[in-house]
Design a protein around this motif. Structure first.
Motif, PDB file in Angstrom:
ATOM      1  N   SER A  87      12.192  -5.534   2.952  1.00 48.11           N
ATOM      2  CA  SER A  87      11.570  -6.462   2.105  1.00 48.11           C
ATOM      3  C   SER A  87      10.369  -6.345   3.243  1.00 48.11           C
ATOM      4  CB  SER A  87      12.557  -7.853   3.563  1.00 48.11           C
ATOM      5  OG  SER A  87      13.478  -7.418   3.220  1.00 48.11           O
ATOM      6  N   ASP A  88       9.980  -5.639   4.272  1.00 44.36           N
ATOM      7  CA  ASP A  88       8.150  -5.746   4.705  1.00 44.36           C
ATOM      8  C   ASP A  88       7.309  -5.357   3.573  1.00 44.36           C
ATOM      9  OD1 ASP A  88       9.201  -5.939   7.313  1.00 44.36           O
ATOM     10  OD2 ASP A  88       9.360  -4.849   8.138  1.00 44.36           O
ATOM     11  N   ALA A  89       7.770  -3.963   3.108  1.00 43.34           N
ATOM     12  CA  ALA A  89       7.252  -3.564   1.450  1.00 43.34           C
ATOM     13  C   ALA A  89       7.148  -4.190   0.652  1.00 43.34           C
ATOM     14  CB  ALA A  89       8.104  -2.360   1.169  1.00 43.34           C
ATOM     15  N   VAL A 104       1.470  -0.697  -2.594  1.00 43.51           N
ATOM     16  CA  VAL A 104       2.935  -0.431  -2.232  1.00 43.51           C
ATOM     17  C   VAL A 104       3.609   0.663  -2.703  1.00 43.51           C
ATOM     18  CG1 VAL A 104       4.396  -1.337  -0.655  1.00 43.51           C
ATOM     19  CG2 VAL A 104       2.102  -1.873  -0.624  1.00 43.51           C
ATOM     20  N   ALA A 105       3.980   1.339  -1.417  1.00 44.08           N
ATOM     21  CA  ALA A 105       5.523   2.347  -1.907  1.00 44.08           C
ATOM     22  C   ALA A 105       5.921   2.881  -0.282  1.00 44.08           C
ATOM     23  CB  ALA A 105       4.648   3.438  -2.845  1.00 44.08           C
ATOM     24  N   ALA A 106       7.128   2.483  -0.567  1.00 43.89           N
ATOM     25  CA  ALA A 106       8.235   2.383   1.036  1.00 43.89           C
ATOM     26  C   ALA A 106       8.508   3.833   0.505  1.00 43.89           C
ATOM     27  CB  ALA A 106       9.018   1.037   1.136  1.00 43.89           C
ATOM     28  N   GLY A 127      13.265   8.529  -0.837  1.00 42.14           N
ATOM     29  CA  GLY A 127      13.497   6.911  -2.246  1.00 42.14           C
ATOM     30  C   GLY A 127      12.646   6.802  -2.578  1.00 42.14           C
ATOM     31  N   THR A 128      12.064   6.151  -3.553  1.00 39.31           N
ATOM     32  CA  THR A 128      10.812   5.356  -3.250  1.00 39.31           C
ATOM     33  C   THR A 128      10.821   4.566  -4.828  1.00 39.31           C
ATOM     34  OG1 THR A 128       8.525   5.183  -3.321  1.00 39.31           O
ATOM     35  CG2 THR A 128       9.295   6.984  -4.364  1.00 39.31           C
ATOM     36  N   SER A 129       9.544   4.338  -5.443  1.00 40.27           N
ATOM     37  CA  SER A 129       9.194   3.531  -6.147  1.00 40.27           C
ATOM     38  C   SER A 129       8.656   3.616  -7.279  1.00 40.27           C
ATOM     39  CB  SER A 129       8.459   1.428  -5.534  1.00 40.27           C
ATOM     40  OG  SER A 129       7.669   2.157  -5.271  1.00 40.27           O
ATOM     41  N   THR A 130       8.408   3.128  -8.319  1.00 40.77           N
ATOM     42  CA  THR A 130       7.393   3.736  -9.857  1.00 40.77           C
ATOM     43  C   THR A 130       6.456   3.368  -9.447  1.00 40.77           C
ATOM     44  OG1 THR A 130       7.071   1.329 -10.280  1.00 40.77           O
ATOM     45  CG2 THR A 130       9.110   2.594 -10.878  1.00 40.77           C
ATOM     46  N   VAL A 135      -0.226   5.001  -5.534  1.00 43.39           N
ATOM     47  CA  VAL A 135      -0.144   5.209  -4.612  1.00 43.39           C
ATOM     48  C   VAL A 135      -0.840   6.315  -3.370  1.00 43.39           C
ATOM     49  CG1 VAL A 135       0.179   4.990  -1.157  1.00 43.39           C
ATOM     50  CG2 VAL A 135       0.921   3.121  -3.885  1.00 43.39           C
ATOM     51  N   ARG A 136       0.344   7.886  -4.033  1.00 47.27           N
ATOM     52  CA  ARG A 136       0.250   8.867  -3.144  1.00 47.27           C
ATOM     53  C   ARG A 136      -0.817  10.054  -3.987  1.00 47.27           C
ATOM     54  NH1 ARG A 136       4.088  10.589   0.425  1.00 47.27           N
ATOM     55  NH2 ARG A 136       1.600  11.815   0.770  1.00 47.27           N
TER      56      ARG A 136
END
Length: 410
Positions: A87-89, A104-106, A127-130, A135-136
Motif C-alpha cells: 500500500s505504501d508503494a 516506483v518499484a517495490a 517479486g516486483t512490478s513492471t 526504476v532500476r
C-alpha cells in the motif's frame, strides 16, 4: 661555463659513478612509484564505489523498513523490520503525492532454489512490478520483461539474471525454457543484461517474478503485504531532494507518525552515499600519499648525503676550477644541476615503474587503478624539486671552498 657545458659536465659526473647514482635515486624511485600507485588506487577505488552506487541510478531513492536510529540513539541496524507495505508503494506511485517521482518499484525477496533437470541454483527471487526495469535502470539481454497482465494474473513467468541463467543452463539464451521453484514451474520470458556487482553482491545473480506471483505462490513470510525495499526514481537528480521530502511526508502521514525522529522507515539518497564514499577514499588517498611522501623524504636525504660525499671526493677538481677562474656560482650550479638530474632521473624511472604496476596489478588485486596524468606530472616536478632542495647544501658547501684550501687537502 655555459648551461650546456654545465649539463654535460654534471651528466658525466653522474655517469662516472653509475652504481652509486642508481642507489642514490632508489629512494626517489620508490617514493614516486608509491605516489603514482597510491593516488591511482585511491582514485580507482573511489571510481569503483561511485560506479557501483551510480549503477543503481543517480536519481534513485531507496526506502528501507525500520528506523535508522536504534534505542540508544545510534545510527544503523535498519532494514529487517516489516514496516513497509504494498500500500505504501502504491501511494508513492501517485503523481499527486510525489509529483517529482517518475517511477516506483517495490521489492519482496526470498532466497529460493531454482531447478532445471539435474541442476539447481539458490538465488534471490524478487517479486516486483513492471516498472522495475525502468526504476532500476536494467535492460534485457534476451526476451522481454513480464507484462501487467502477467502481474495481475499472478502468472508463473520469470526473468533471470545472466549469472543465474549461466549457472543453471550453461548459457544465457534460455528464453522459453522452464525452471522449477518449490515444485511450481515457471517459464523464462527474459534474461537481464549484465550489470556487474554492488559491493559483495552480484547484480546478475537474481530471478524476478511478478509481485502477485511472489505473494500468492512463493512467499512464506506470513506477511503478504510487507516489502523489503521500495525504489523511487526521481524525475532528475536536480529534484532528488524534493522527491525524498515528498516521499517522507507521505509515509509519515500513512504510518500515523508525527515526527521524523520516530520514523519507522529510512530513505537513502544515492548522491549522499556517493559523497560519503568519496570522502572516505579521499582521506585514504591523502593518508597513503603521506606515507609515500616519507619515502621521498628518505630519498632526498640520500641525494644530499651522496652529493656531500661527491663534494669531498672532488675537492681537488673544485680547487683547480676555482684556481682557473671558475666563479663560486658556477661550482654551485654544477652540483645543484647534478642533484636535479638525479631527482629527474629517479622521478622518471619511478613514474615508469608506477605506471607499469598500475597496468599490471588490477588483474591481480581485482580493483581499478586510475593513472592520473596530473599525478604523473606533479610526481616528476616533485622529484626534481627534491633534488634541488636537498642539493642546495652540498652545492653551497662546494661553492664556498677556497682554492688554496681545496688544493692543500689533496
Amino acid at each position: 661555463m655555459r648551461t650546456a657545458d654545465l649539463l654535460s659536465s654534471s651528466w658525466s659526473a653522474i655517469r662516472s659513478h653509475k652504481m652509486r647514482s642508481l642507489l642514490t635515486m632508489l629512494g626517489i624511485v620508490v617514493g614516486i612509484a608509491s605516489v603514482v600507485l597510491t593516488v591511482g588506487l585511491g582514485l580507482g577505488t573511489q571510481k569503483d564505489v561511485s560506479d557501483q552506487i551510480a549503477s543503481l541510478g543517480s536519481d534513485l531513492l531507496i526506502v528501507s523498513p525500520g528506523s535508522s536510529t536504534d534505542d540508544s540513539g545510534m545510527r544503523g541496524g535498519f532494514g529487517s523490520a516489516e514496516t513497509l507495505t504494498l500500500s505504501d508503494a502504491d501511494a508513492l506511485a501517485s503523481d499527486v503525492a510525489v509529483p517529482d517521482a517518475v517511477g516506483v518499484a517495490a521489492e519482496k525477496t526470498a532466497d529460493l532454489s531454482l531447478e532445471y533437470g539435474e541442476s539447481n541454483w539458490t538465488t534471490t527471487v524478487t517479486g516486483t512490478s513492471t516498472s522495475w526495469t525502468d526504476v532500476r535502470s536494467r535492460e534485457l539481454m534476451y526476451g522481454d520483461f513480464f507484462t501487467e497482465d502477467d502481474e495481475s494474473s499472478a502468472a508463473h513467468v520469470i526473468v533471470l539474471g545472466s549469472e543465474t541463467a549461466t549457472e543453471l543452463f550453461g548459457s544465457t539464451a534460455v528464453v522459453g525454457q522452464d525452471v522449477t521453484i518449490d515444485g511450481d514451474t515457471f517459464e523464462i520470458v527474459g534474461v537481464l543484461a549484465e550489470a556487474g556487482s554492488s559491493g559483495d553482491t552480484s547484480l546478475d545473480d537474481i530471478a524476478v517474478v511478478p509481485m502477485n506471483t511472489m505473494v500468492e505462490t512463493l512467499d512464506d513470510s506470513g506477511n503478504s503485504e510487507s516489502v523489503q525495499t521500495i525504489y523511487i526514481k526521481a524525475a532528475s537528480s536536480d529534484v532528488l531532494s524534493a522527491a525524498s521530502q515528498e516521499a517522507q511526508t507521505l509515509l509519515l502521514n500513512m504510518h500515523g507518525i508525527s515526527s521524523v525522529d520516530d520514523a519507522d522507515f529510512t530513505i537513502d539518497v544515492q548522491d549522499s552515499l556517493i559523497d560519503a564514499a568519496t570522502s572516505v577514499y579521499e582521506q585514504l588517498t591523502i593518508l597513503l600519499t603521506g606515507i609515500a611522501a616519507l619515502a621521498l623524504l628518505v630519498g632526498g636525504i640520500g641525494v644530499m648525503n651522496i652529493m656531500l660525499v661527491s663534494v669531498t671526493e672532488r675537492t681537488r677538481e673544485i680547487g683547480l676550477r676555482k684556481a682557473l677562474g671558475a666563479a663560486p656560482a658556477t661550482i654551485r650550479n654544477q652540483f645543484l644541476i647534478e642533484a636535479m638530474i638525479l631527482g629527474l632521473s629517479g622521478g622518471a624511472i619511478g613514474v615508469i615503474i608506477g605506471v607499469g604496476l598500475a597496468l599490471a596489478l588490477p588483474s591481480v588485486l581485482g580493483s581499478t587503478i586510475v593513472i592520473s596524468g596530473l599525478a604523473l606530472i606533479v610526481s616528476v616536478v616533485v622529484a626534481v624539486g627534491i633534488g634541488a632542495v636537498f642539493g642546495v647544501y652540498p652545492a653551497a658547501r662546494a661553492a664556498k671552498l677556497a682554492p688554496i684550501d681545496a688544493l692543500r687537502d689533496q
